[in-house]
Scaffold this motif. Structure first.
Motif, PDB file in Angstrom:
ATOM      1  N   ASN B 121      50.391  12.690  12.844  1.00  0.00           N
ATOM      2  CA  ASN B 121      50.359  14.150  12.752  1.00  0.00           C
ATOM      3  C   ASN B 121      50.840  14.628  11.376  1.00  0.00           C
ATOM      4  OD1 ASN B 121      49.354  14.307  15.315  1.00  0.00           O
ATOM      5  ND2 ASN B 121      51.370  14.495  16.253  1.00  0.00           N
ATOM      6  N   CYS B 122      50.091  14.218  10.363  1.00  0.00           N
ATOM      7  CA  CYS B 122      50.463  14.518   8.989  1.00  0.00           C
ATOM      8  C   CYS B 122      49.207  14.956   8.240  1.00  0.00           C
ATOM      9  CB  CYS B 122      51.081  13.277   8.353  1.00  0.00           C
ATOM     10  SG  CYS B 122      50.005  11.840   8.482  1.00  0.00           S
ATOM     11  N   ILE B 123      49.344  15.154   6.942  1.00  0.00           N
ATOM     12  CA  ILE B 123      48.192  15.551   6.131  1.00  0.00           C
ATOM     13  C   ILE B 123      47.367  14.295   5.838  1.00  0.00           C
ATOM     14  CG2 ILE B 123      47.443  16.572   3.953  1.00  0.00           C
ATOM     15  CD1 ILE B 123      50.096  18.221   4.018  1.00  0.00           C
ATOM     16  N   TRP B 152      50.968  14.973  -3.640  1.00  0.00           N
ATOM     17  CA  TRP B 152      51.986  15.889  -3.106  1.00  0.00           C
ATOM     18  C   TRP B 152      52.194  15.726  -1.600  1.00  0.00           C
ATOM     19  CZ3 TRP B 152      50.690  19.740   0.442  1.00  0.00           C
ATOM     20  CH2 TRP B 152      51.743  20.598   0.802  1.00  0.00           C
ATOM     21  N   SER B 153      51.096  15.399  -0.882  1.00  0.00           N
ATOM     22  CA  SER B 153      51.212  15.314   0.576  1.00  0.00           C
ATOM     23  C   SER B 153      51.668  13.943   1.062  1.00  0.00           C
ATOM     24  CB  SER B 153      49.866  15.675   1.225  1.00  0.00           C
ATOM     25  OG  SER B 153      48.866  14.747   0.852  1.00  0.00           O
ATOM     26  N   SER B 154      51.795  12.976   0.145  1.00  0.00           N
ATOM     27  CA  SER B 154      52.148  11.617   0.571  1.00  0.00           C
ATOM     28  C   SER B 154      53.604  11.546   1.011  1.00  0.00           C
ATOM     29  CB  SER B 154      51.914  10.624  -0.577  1.00  0.00           C
ATOM     30  OG  SER B 154      50.534  10.495  -0.831  1.00  0.00           O
ATOM     31  N   ILE B 155      53.813  11.169   2.267  1.00  0.00           N
ATOM     32  CA  ILE B 155      55.153  11.104   2.873  1.00  0.00           C
ATOM     33  C   ILE B 155      55.910  12.402   2.566  1.00  0.00           C
ATOM     34  CG2 ILE B 155      57.133   9.622   3.336  1.00  0.00           C
ATOM     35  CD1 ILE B 155      54.677   8.012   3.660  1.00  0.00           C
ATOM     36  N   GLU B 158      58.805  17.289   4.793  1.00  0.00           N
ATOM     37  CA  GLU B 158      58.781  18.426   5.718  1.00  0.00           C
ATOM     38  C   GLU B 158      57.552  18.378   6.637  1.00  0.00           C
ATOM     39  OE1 GLU B 158      59.276  22.151   3.641  1.00  0.00           O
ATOM     40  OE2 GLU B 158      58.657  23.328   5.378  1.00  0.00           O
ATOM     41  N   PHE B 159      56.503  17.698   6.188  1.00  0.00           N
ATOM     42  CA  PHE B 159      55.222  17.814   6.894  1.00  0.00           C
ATOM     43  C   PHE B 159      54.719  16.484   7.452  1.00  0.00           C
ATOM     44  CE2 PHE B 159      54.738  21.306   3.519  1.00  0.00           C
ATOM     45  CZ  PHE B 159      55.334  22.264   4.341  1.00  0.00           C
ATOM     46  N   SER B 160      55.640  15.617   7.851  1.00  0.00           N
ATOM     47  CA  SER B 160      55.217  14.335   8.422  1.00  0.00           C
ATOM     48  C   SER B 160      55.213  14.347   9.948  1.00  0.00           C
ATOM     49  CB  SER B 160      56.124  13.212   7.922  1.00  0.00           C
ATOM     50  OG  SER B 160      55.864  12.965   6.547  1.00  0.00           O
ATOM     51  N   LEU B 226      47.961  25.889  -6.511  1.00  0.00           N
ATOM     52  CA  LEU B 226      47.343  25.063  -5.454  1.00  0.00           C
ATOM     53  C   LEU B 226      48.376  24.496  -4.482  1.00  0.00           C
ATOM     54  CD1 LEU B 226      44.924  23.528  -4.219  1.00  0.00           C
ATOM     55  CD2 LEU B 226      45.305  21.746  -5.923  1.00  0.00           C
ATOM     56  N   LEU B 227      49.422  23.863  -5.023  1.00  0.00           N
ATOM     57  CA  LEU B 227      50.393  23.220  -4.135  1.00  0.00           C
ATOM     58  C   LEU B 227      51.269  24.247  -3.431  1.00  0.00           C
ATOM     59  CD1 LEU B 227      51.524  20.087  -6.188  1.00  0.00           C
ATOM     60  CD2 LEU B 227      49.767  20.264  -4.416  1.00  0.00           C
ATOM     61  N   ALA B 228      51.686  25.281  -4.140  1.00  0.00           N
ATOM     62  CA  ALA B 228      52.570  26.286  -3.528  1.00  0.00           C
ATOM     63  C   ALA B 228      51.860  26.978  -2.361  1.00  0.00           C
ATOM     64  CB  ALA B 228      53.014  27.308  -4.574  1.00  0.00           C
ATOM     65  N   TYR B 229      50.580  27.262  -2.542  1.00  0.00           N
ATOM     66  CA  TYR B 229      49.848  27.964  -1.482  1.00  0.00           C
ATOM     67  C   TYR B 229      49.573  27.025  -0.308  1.00  0.00           C
ATOM     68  CZ  TYR B 229      46.956  31.806   0.253  1.00  0.00           C
ATOM     69  OH  TYR B 229      46.449  32.843   0.994  1.00  0.00           O
ATOM     70  N   THR B 230      49.246  25.779  -0.619  1.00  0.00           N
ATOM     71  CA  THR B 230      49.043  24.799   0.459  1.00  0.00           C
ATOM     72  C   THR B 230      50.341  24.606   1.233  1.00  0.00           C
ATOM     73  OG1 THR B 230      47.382  23.696  -0.905  1.00  0.00           O
ATOM     74  CG2 THR B 230      48.250  22.459   0.957  1.00  0.00           C
ATOM     75  N   GLN B 231      51.454  24.516   0.509  1.00  0.00           N
ATOM     76  CA  GLN B 231      52.752  24.379   1.169  1.00  0.00           C
ATOM     77  C   GLN B 231      53.001  25.563   2.104  1.00  0.00           C
ATOM     78  OE1 GLN B 231      56.680  23.341  -0.878  1.00  0.00           O
ATOM     79  NE2 GLN B 231      56.978  25.524  -0.511  1.00  0.00           N
ATOM     80  N   ALA B 232      52.654  26.759   1.657  1.00  0.00           N
ATOM     81  CA  ALA B 232      52.879  27.949   2.489  1.00  0.00           C
ATOM     82  C   ALA B 232      52.066  27.862   3.779  1.00  0.00           C
ATOM     83  CB  ALA B 232      52.519  29.207   1.706  1.00  0.00           C
TER      84      ALA B 232
END
Lengths: 167, 556
Positions: B121-123, B152-155, B158-160, B226-232
């Protein structure tokens, strides 16, 4: 058992369950609902207070109390419920909470460093296998990360602004 | 293409070492299967019907010959001699042993590959247009942005442990070949009025039990954000997405239940409030990553007389050119699709020998670059048309010259009940029978562009919702039943297919597809009107009649 700063330590805090008698003096962790109902009674008290917060509860609910409480225990009813990772990150980066953030509940060995990177700094470990593995070899400690995080880390060598290394 | 530096290599090595330790703990019984599961899933290892299945990431579907040879080697040594290319542009092996997986991950690491976040259940693996960097209609290459998102999404700490898996796709051309509107986040590269590159941001698309087309929540996102908005987006989803029911846990349900306007406002508020340190993208860093994907220095090639001569003299080559070679941005070059859909074969399968052959052909004729498409084919993105006859012959020699890209026999199918623990019906045998029925090249070419997609359960891994013809295999009272949908599309005109009516048995389903195809050929204005266009013009009714009322006509 409480894992903090890479070792099992004595826990000065006492968790008060829902419906238990009013807390004695000393470090107590109160369920958030209790605190929200009874906080006026603590108006003149300097006793260290901690709050236990279940996932799904918005920080807005206790935003006004962040200056008063010394500890926030974020609950993991199941290890797969990752909401508290974001809650911890928000407490640190958005609200500047400097007190202790504790992970309680179903906490896996291999989650500890991720929790630390989100701003957790203590971990209640109930599983005997995890206790034993931590005693024997400590928590996993990866040294390279692809995103900024809380905890003991700094900018990694190289041009990437998002890369971090453990210090 | 992207090359690992010391940091990337060290990152993967640490993770492989940790997984070796986790496997050892599991084999010793220190971890229960339940405790081990999140770790094996984080490393792409599934427990399937008969064995473990290892899914290896092919970031945005880009590979080189060296990596393809390693995939062949793994298939030969650790599997039964083949691998299966997936709709997420990855490859999976269906027969590795648990004890071997750390060694396989070491082999992968030696060629800058891994299996991180291909499940769980991750990116997941960020996908992109398989013609990226070569397509004639490209605005900007999507792969540098996909690579930045991959890193950025690797491990991500917060989002794993998200409510459910999370899929991002990036498309950089006018034509959407990455199905971005069927993703949790879809990013379409656009230019603003000043000519600056940015992204139109779509959220909440997906297939599964509840298919949804994504909602656009941003017309233009600057590259720096790109990353800040994806993080949001992911943070809002992590906190607010449903966790009470795994079938309602994808972000599409959150967007559906709370509304697109709520989602847009929540994401914008989170985006505005979050610090940007470390995740804002400096232009020079974007340029540095882009340099890895710089267009190859292609020598100009004159109009090829040899190419034209072969095309005129050899109908098989002409058919291959017509369906499997797409327009390249450089004159004298083409993009070659290598179909992994031989007539009667299992979609997406390739043998170790075939993988080696593709690696050799790519090295000799195509700068060593290979792509995996989400349609389960391989692609040689830069082939001089002058070399196309030689490429065709070399592919034919290893059974890879099927001239059917985009045609009715270019079928997507999930592994289905033959492999998958979730499946309710078989997919591959149905694909094979349809392929045989329409196996005649002339007939397939006459039918024209037609995407058939088959899923063996409602989780829709075969993307049946966006098939021009979609087939969904279900189990009814112990018997396989196949429902048919029409009019789905995963491109920029994204639509979800509509159900024709009652399903068909395994024996009936191929005849049913043939009735639909025959009806289309009667209904089309002329040969230039493809199936989807015709369906959108005439609607469901004539197809329903063809499907369910043929017996009346036949009896008269």
């Amino acid at each position: 058992m409480l894992w903090k700063n890479g070792a099992f330590v004595d826990d000065p805090w006492r968790a008060i369950a829902e419906g238990e008698d009013p807390p004695p003096a000393g470090h107590v962790i109160l369920p958030l609902d209790w605190w929200l109902q009874e906080r006026d009674a603590f108006a003149n008290s300097n006793a260290p207070i901690g709050l236990r917060v279940e996932p799904g509860v918005s920080i807005e609910t206790f935003l006004q109390d962040l200056g008063r409480v010394s500890l926030i225990a974020l609950s993991f009813p199941k290890f797969g419920d990752g909401r508290a990772f974001s809650t911890a990150a928000l407490l640190r980066e958005r609200h500047g909470f400097r007190g202790e953030i504790r992970a309680v509940g179903d906490v896996l060995l291999d989650q500890l460093q991720m929790m630390e990177r989100c701003g957790f700094d203590s971990f209640e470990i109930k599983d005997p296998t995890v206790q034993r593995l931590l005693s024997e070899r400590g928590a996993p400690a990866y040294s390279r990360f692809y995103q900024p995080g809380a905890g003991a880390e700094g900018q990694a060598d190289g041009p990437r602004p998002w890369a971090r290394k453990r210090i | 293409m992207y090359r690992y530096d010391e940091f990337d290599a060290g990152f993967v090595k640490e993770r492989v070492d940790a997984f070796r330790d986790q496997v050892a703990r599991r084999l010793k019984g220190e971890l229960t299967e339940e405790q081990f599961r999140p770790h094996r899933l984080m490393n792409g290892l599934y427990l399937q019907l008969h064995a473990y299945m290892l899914r290896v990431a092919v970031p945005y579907g880009t590979l080189d010959s060296r990596q393809m040879r390693k995939l062949a080697h793994i298939a030969r040594v650790y599997d039964k001699g083949y691998g299966h290319f997936t709709t997420r542009q990855n490859i999976q092996y269906n027969w590795p042993t648990l004890a071997d997986t750390p060694a396989i991950l070491d082999e992968l690491a030696s060629v800058e590959m891994h299996a991180i976040q291909t499940s769980g259940n991750c990116i997941r693996n960020v996908t992109a247009d398989h013609f990226a960097g070569a397509a004639a209609d490209e605005i900007d290459d999507p792969r540098p942005y996909a690579e930045i998102l991959r890193q950025w999404s690797s491990i991500h700490p917060e989002f794993s442990f998200l409510p459910r898996k999370f899929k991002i796709a990036v498309n950089g051309a006018a034509r959407d070949r990455a199905a971005i509107q069927a993703h949790d986040i879809g990013l379409q590269i656009v230019r603003d009025a000043q000519g600056e590159i940015g992204f139109a941001v779509y959220v909440g698309g997906g297939m599964g039990r509840t298919p949804m087309i994504a909602t656009k929540i941003r017309d233009f996102l600057p590259v720096a954000d790109l990353l800040a908005y994806t993080q949001a987006i992911v943070r809002v989803y992590n906190l607010e997405g449903r966790r009470d029911n795994k079938y309602k846990a994808r972000i599409k349900i959150l967007v559906h239940e709370k509304g697109a306007e709520w989602m847009r406002a929540a994401v914008e508020a989170e985006f505005a409030a979050a610090p940007r340190v470390g995740i804002e993208l400096p232009a020079e860093e974007v340029a540095r990553i882009k340099a890895y994907f710089a267009p190859p220095d292609l020598a100009p090639r004159a109009h090829s007389l040899a190419f034209e001569a072969r095309r005129r003299s050899d109908p098989a080559f002409a058919a291959f050119v017509a369906s499997n070679i797409a327009a390249h941005r450089m004159d004298g070059y083409g993009i070659v699709t290598i179909s992994l859909k031989p007539i009667g074969g299992a979609p997406g399968d390739a043998s170790a020998d075939q993988m080696d052959a593709v690696a050799d052909i790519a090295e000799r004729y195509a700068l060593g670059e290979i792509r995996v498409s989400h349609e389960q084919n391989l692609v040689l993105p830069h082939v001089a048309l002058e070399d196309a006859p030689a490429v065709f012959d070399a592919l034919a020699a290893c059974g890879l010259a099927t001239a059917n890209a985009g045609l009715i026999t270019d079928i997507i199918a999930c592994p289905g009940l033959d492999y998958c623990a979730l499946a309710t019906a078989r997919s591959i045998p149905v694909a094979q029978r349809i392929s045989q029925r329409f196996g005649d090249t002339a007939r397939a070419r006459d039918i024209g562009q037609l995407k058939i997609k088959i899923s063996g359960c409602i989780n829709a891994c075969g993307h049946h919702h966006v098939g021009h013809i979609g087939i969904l295999g279900l189990e009814r009272k112990g018997v396989e039943t196949y429902q048919i949908t029409l009019g789905g599309s995963g491109d920029e005109t994204c639509s979800m297919g509509a159900l024709t009516g009652p399903g068909f048995s395994s024996e009936e389903v191929v005849d049913a597809i043939e009735r639909i195809v025959d009806a289309y050929r009667m209904l089309r204005t002329d040969e230039s009107e493809d199936f989807l266009t015709a369906y959108r013009r005439v609607g469901m009714q004539p197809f329903k009649e063809a499907l369910y009322e043929t017996s009346k006509g036949a009896d008269i």
